[in-house]
Enzyme design. Structure first.
Site: not given
Ligand SMILES: Cc1cc2nc3c(=O)[nH]c(=O)nc-3n(C[C@H](O)[C@H](O)[C@H](O)COP(=O)(O)OP(=O)(O)OC[C@H]3O[C@@H](n4cnc5c(N)ncnc54)[C@H](O)[C@@H]3O)c2cc1C
Length: 486
Positions: A31, A253, A49, A40
């Site tokens: 990470e 939404k 949901h 995010t």
């Molecule tokens: C405004 C908003 C509202 C939302 N509301 C909801 C909701 O109510 N319910 C729901 O189900 N979903 C919701 N979502 C969606 C949900 O938040 C995301 O789908 C989810 O958090 C994505 O998780 P992730 O692990 O894919 O990404 P992230 O949480 O972004 O994790 C990815 C990680 O990868 C790391 N990374 C990136 N590049 C590298 C690299 N080169 N080397 C090492 N590490 C790296 C980053 O630092 C980060 O920590 C919402 C999203 C938003 C923006």
């Protein structure tokens, strides 16, 4: 040499790590940030949901409905804040009512349990504080609210307890493919080094396109789309008791009004392209829009009780779908990309399928006999007076309140600092035990938290960070050489 390297410690990376930790495989999570769940996953609505929104037949529909069920079980097993409060989608006119009918049918097709179309009177009986001009609503009893970063942290802590290795401040900058392995080049604060693995999972959130591009030309591009919020004090948390949506539009939404898993009130988000993937600044224009739209749902929100504005960025791609599966030229590299909403809800179900994909492409998965799938958080609130007194007698730190707003003790903060993935910053402590998450937002407790972190990690006060490695809090003493007023 690892069997699997997972890139990204958001809710997707954490869910996959925890699912894989059930098997005899050697897994590393890398990470780039200074803590888990700091992309995010730390800034969203926190809604579990129900699953009537995604088009039937899509991955989003499948994982949403499956994830909704899995989250309920996981939150019980891992002691994560979760409430199955149900959701309402409001109709403000006849056109909206037609749309609700469509959502209802879609939900039934997706397998969402208990959906019901409610009359205006039935809705107002459930939610007396909302505006009276509504025409009806779609009720989904299986929707809930969850602590989003708490979920990801609990999953990763549990994975670590079961043998997963986590490397924070490790940014993947390049990936080289060799015949039967990947050489993953990572940049740390001190050096660039190579980590090797037979399989790579790309769960890099907003940067999943950049990471994919390291092994082959990507056919998707991620655009950061920002959503801004108001978070109100617990004094406002009882205004509504369900997650209340308005009819969705092409932009998403819409603006919701909802209690959070901790009893606050959350209002938002809007939707507008961010200037960059790292741009999470809030703006007056965006927040004004949120207020204006929320007023359609409830006109009596007391914004004087607002304690925080924040924003998170959606990982939008040119496809209205999650992008999950092996790379075109190498089945040992698996993308988990474009995970926009309902990604938080879907993550546990995505993880189950990723493990199947790894097995299909040759990873042998023997179940780990000693897998421990539960975790208990010491919640002082839930203890009886006698239990609390006994705990304080055994360890007086549980009797010293540090965060007065959320009533968090020194004992709980110390536990967080020594948890499986240690909390080493003020924000990391806040994400784990809510010290600083209350009305004063750390105004009173953060200097104390800094002291406790420095003492427990045996580092100078100046070395304690707010969040990232460059977020200094203290830079030195002001009265060097003079009288020390400690
Ligand atoms: C405004 C908003 C509202 C939302 N509301 C909801 C909701 O109510 N319910 C729901 O189900 N979903 C919701 N979502 C969606 C949900 O938040 C995301 O789908 C989810 O958090 C994505 O998780 P992730 O692990 O894919 O990404 P992230 O949480 O972004 O994790 C990815 C990680 O990868 C790391 N990374 C990136 N590049 C590298 C690299 N080169 N080397 C090492 N590490 C790296 C980053 O630092 C980060 O920590 C919402 C999203 C938003 C923006």
């Amino acid at each position: 040499m690892y069997d699997v390297i997972i890139i990204g410690a958001g809710v997707c990376g954490a869910s996959i790590a925890r699912e894989l930790s059930k098997y005899e495989v050697n897994v590393a999570v890398v990470e780039k940030n200074n803590d888990l769940a700091s992309g995010t996953t730390k800034a969203n609505s926190g809604i579990v949901h129900a699953g009537y929104d995604p088009e039937p037949g899509t991955l989003m529909a499948k994982y949403n409905v499956e994830g909704n069920k899995l989250i309920e079980v996981l939150c019980k097993d891992l002691d994560v804040p979760y409430k199955k409060v149900g959701s309402l989608v409001l109709a403000f006119d006849e056109k909206d009512l037609l749309h609700l009918q469509k959502l209802y049918e879609r939900g039934v097709e997706n397998g969402v349990p208990g959906l019901k179309l409610l009359t205006k009177e039935e809705v107002l009986e459930k939610e007396p504080s909302i505006n009276k001009e509504i025409h009806g609503a779609l009720y989904a009893p299986s929707a809930g609210v969850v602590g989003p970063y708490e979920l990801a942290i609990a999953l990763m802590d549990n994975a670590v307890e079961n043998g997963t290795k986590v490397f924070l401040n490790h940014e993947v900058v390049n990936i080289h493919q060799e015949q039967d392995k990947f050489k993953v080049e990572v940049k740390t604060a001190k050096e660039t080094k190579v980590m090797e693995a037979r399989y790579v999972i790309n769960a890099a959130g907003l940067h999943a396109d950049d990471v994919y591009n390291m092994i082959e030309p990507t056919d998707f591009h991620i655009i950061a789309n920002k959503g801004q919020y108001y978070l109100l004090d617990q004094a406002q948390g009882g205004l509504v008791s369900h997650v209340i949506f308005q009819c969705p539009t092409a932009k998403g939404k819409g603006v919701l009004v909802s209690p959070t898993a901790h009893g606050n009130l959350i209002i938002g988000p809007d939707a507008a392209d961010a200037s960059a993937k790292h741009d999470v600044a809030t703006s007056q224009g965006g927040l004004d829009y949120v207020r204006q739209m929320a007023a359609l749902t409830c006109s009596n929100i007391v914004y004087r009780d607002n304690i925080r504005n924040f924003s998170g960025n959606r990982a939008l791609t040119n496809r209205d779908e999650f992008i999950i599966g092996p790379a075109k030229t190498n089945a040992h590299f698996i993308n988990v990309a474009g995970i926009k909403s309902p990604g938080l809800t879907s993550a546990p179900a995505i993880a189950v399928d990723i493990v199947k994909m790894l097995e299909d492409s040759g990873l042998s998965l023997a179940a780990k006999a000693e897998f421990k799938g539960t975790r208990k958080v010491k919640s002082l609130e839930k203890l009886t007076k006698e239990e609390l007194q006994a705990l304080i007698k055994e360890n007086p730190a549980y009797g010293r309140i540090i965060c007065r707003c959320e009533k968090i003790t020194e004992g709980e903060i110390v536990e967080a600092i020594h948890s499986p993935v240690p909390a080493t910053t003020v924000e990391a402590v806040k994400r784990r035990v809510r010290a600083g998450a209350g009305r004063c937002q750390g105004g009173f407790c953060s200097p104390k938290v800094v002291e406790i972190i420095a003492r427990e990690l045996n580092i100078p006060l100046e070395a304690v960070r707010q969040e990232d490695l460059d977020s200094y809090i203290l830079i030195g003493k002001t009265n060097k050489g003079g009288v020390d007023h400690e």
